[in-house]
Design an enzyme around this catalytic site. Structure first.
Site, mmCIF file in Angstrom:
data_model
loop_
_atom_site.group_PDB
_atom_site.id
_atom_site.type_symbol
_atom_site.label_atom_id
_atom_site.label_comp_id
_atom_site.label_asym_id
_atom_site.label_seq_id
_atom_site.Cartn_x
_atom_site.Cartn_y
_atom_site.Cartn_z
ATOM 1 N N PRO A 114 -33.265 -50.151 -5.272
ATOM 2 C CA PRO A 114 -33.779 -50.078 -3.903
ATOM 3 C C PRO A 114 -34.281 -48.685 -3.524
ATOM 4 C CG PRO A 114 -31.767 -51.360 -3.950
ATOM 5 C CD PRO A 114 -31.926 -50.775 -5.319
ATOM 6 N N GLU A 115 -35.549 -48.628 -3.124
ATOM 7 C CA GLU A 115 -36.154 -47.389 -2.645
ATOM 8 C C GLU A 115 -36.413 -47.549 -1.150
ATOM 9 O OE1 GLU A 115 -39.424 -46.108 -5.136
ATOM 10 O OE2 GLU A 115 -38.495 -46.971 -6.919
ATOM 11 N N LYS A 168 -32.540 -43.464 1.185
ATOM 12 C CA LYS A 168 -32.259 -44.754 0.571
ATOM 13 C C LYS A 168 -30.902 -45.308 0.999
ATOM 14 C CE LYS A 168 -34.773 -43.238 -3.574
ATOM 15 N NZ LYS A 168 -34.683 -43.012 -5.029
ATOM 16 N N HIS A 186 -20.034 -60.737 -7.437
ATOM 17 C CA HIS A 186 -20.418 -59.344 -7.244
ATOM 18 C C HIS A 186 -20.349 -58.907 -5.784
ATOM 19 C CE1 HIS A 186 -22.500 -60.531 -11.056
ATOM 20 N NE2 HIS A 186 -21.946 -59.395 -11.447
ATOM 21 N N ARG A 196 -24.189 -54.190 -10.327
ATOM 22 C CA ARG A 196 -23.720 -53.213 -11.313
ATOM 23 C C ARG A 196 -22.590 -52.330 -10.791
ATOM 24 N NH1 ARG A 196 -28.696 -50.222 -14.116
ATOM 25 N NH2 ARG A 196 -26.928 -49.262 -15.186
ATOM 26 N N ARG A 236 -37.546 -41.582 -17.190
ATOM 27 C CA ARG A 236 -38.002 -42.720 -16.391
ATOM 28 C C ARG A 236 -39.376 -43.159 -16.868
ATOM 29 N NH1 ARG A 236 -36.019 -43.248 -11.220
ATOM 30 N NH2 ARG A 236 -33.833 -42.660 -11.053
#
Length: 290
Positions: A2-3, A61, A93, A114, A267
């Site tokens: 997520p940005e 963010k 999760h 995660r 990246r």
């Protein structure tokens, strides 16, 4: 992942909880890697139960839920976190439940596949100190072209890597940095100190255009399907990506270039060598982009 566009979409998606009262906060039963929750759960619950939600904000963010107790809950999604108002993508999760009263929604949920994200409760003073000007730069939707050039123009770093520095400009991540530079016709490996002032104007204009368009489409849900908005619905901006994850495909702008992939600061970076030449010459814009 997520940005700024995804987190801003989360923020807007939960605006309906403003005015609601927190009835309880519980760490969800989860056998996966535990996320960081600060302070301890007992203290977190004690300091939030009975508080009223007064505002929903965003810092880079992070989603910020402000409380009338001069405190705020900070949700930092990092790679796979989601702030939700409805049933999560998977039960296993789910990490945190905030039970609500007096509003249209019964719960605010934090889900994280995660487990790399975190949730913090801070006083307003501690919040201001933790995310001061030395830690977090101006928001990417607020920063001016002059500020952008001033903050990055003296750096010897490549422009793509520099845009990811949250201390310089807050909110831009790997995906949107690539999209911004393609729209601005700037090669991702150009050093910041070799970018001319008119080019900073192009980068700034492209940044606003890309981010606002991505917010309009409620963010990007990539092939792993992880990102969802507050109602557990996929975003739509992935259908408008110009270069990201399009290696080997024709450029949607010029039609002649083939999207290439390189690695910068560990990246993946995607760009069109025709639209984004290494030279300072600006190529003509084709008009087939999204």
């Amino acid at each position: 992942m997520p940005e700024l566009p995804e987190v801003e979409t989360m923020r807007r998606g939960i605006l309906g909880i403003v005015g609601s009262r927190i009835a309880d906060v519980q760490r969800a039963a989860c056998r996966k890697r535990p996320i960081l929750i600060e302070p301890t759960m007992a203290r977190f619950r004690r300091q939030t139960t009975g508080a009223t939600i007064t505002e929903i904000g965003r810092l880079g963010k992070r989603v910020i839920v402000y409380l009338d107790a001069r405190a705020a809950m900070i949700f930092e999604p990092r790679m796979t976190g989601l702030v939700l108002l409805t049933e999560p993508p998977t039960r296993e999760h789910l990490r945190l439940r905030v039970h609500l009263e007096g509003g249209p929604h019964n719960e605010l949920l934090y889900w994280d596949r995660r487990g790399l994200g975190c949730v913090r409760l801070l006083s307003l003073e501690a919040l201001a100190n933790r995310y001061d000007d030395a830690t977090l730069g101006p928001d990417a939707l607020v920063i001016t072209a002059d500020q952008l050039a001033e903050r990055l123009g003296g750096s010897r770093r490549s422009i793509k890597v520099a845009l990811l520095d949250q201390r310089a400009v807050a909110g831009v991540g790997n995906l949107y940095a690539a999209e911004i530079l393609h729209l601005a016709a700037i090669h991702p490996e150009r050093r910041c100190n070799r970018i001319r002032r008119p080019e900073w104007d192009r980068i700034h204009a492209a940044m606003i255009e890309v981010l606002e368009s991505a917010i309009h489409h409620e963010g990007s849900t990539l092939s792993d399907g992880t990102y969802r908005n507050a109602l557990n619905v996929a975003g739509g901006y992935q259908n408008h990506h110009r270069v990201y994850d399009r290696e080997g495909k024709p450029c949607l702008n010029c039609g002649a270039g083939e999207i290439q992939r390189i690695v910068q600061a560990q990246r993946a970076t995607f760009f069109c060598p025709t639209c984004q030449p290494r030279s300072t010459r600006r190529p003509p814009r084709g008009g087939r982009g999204a």
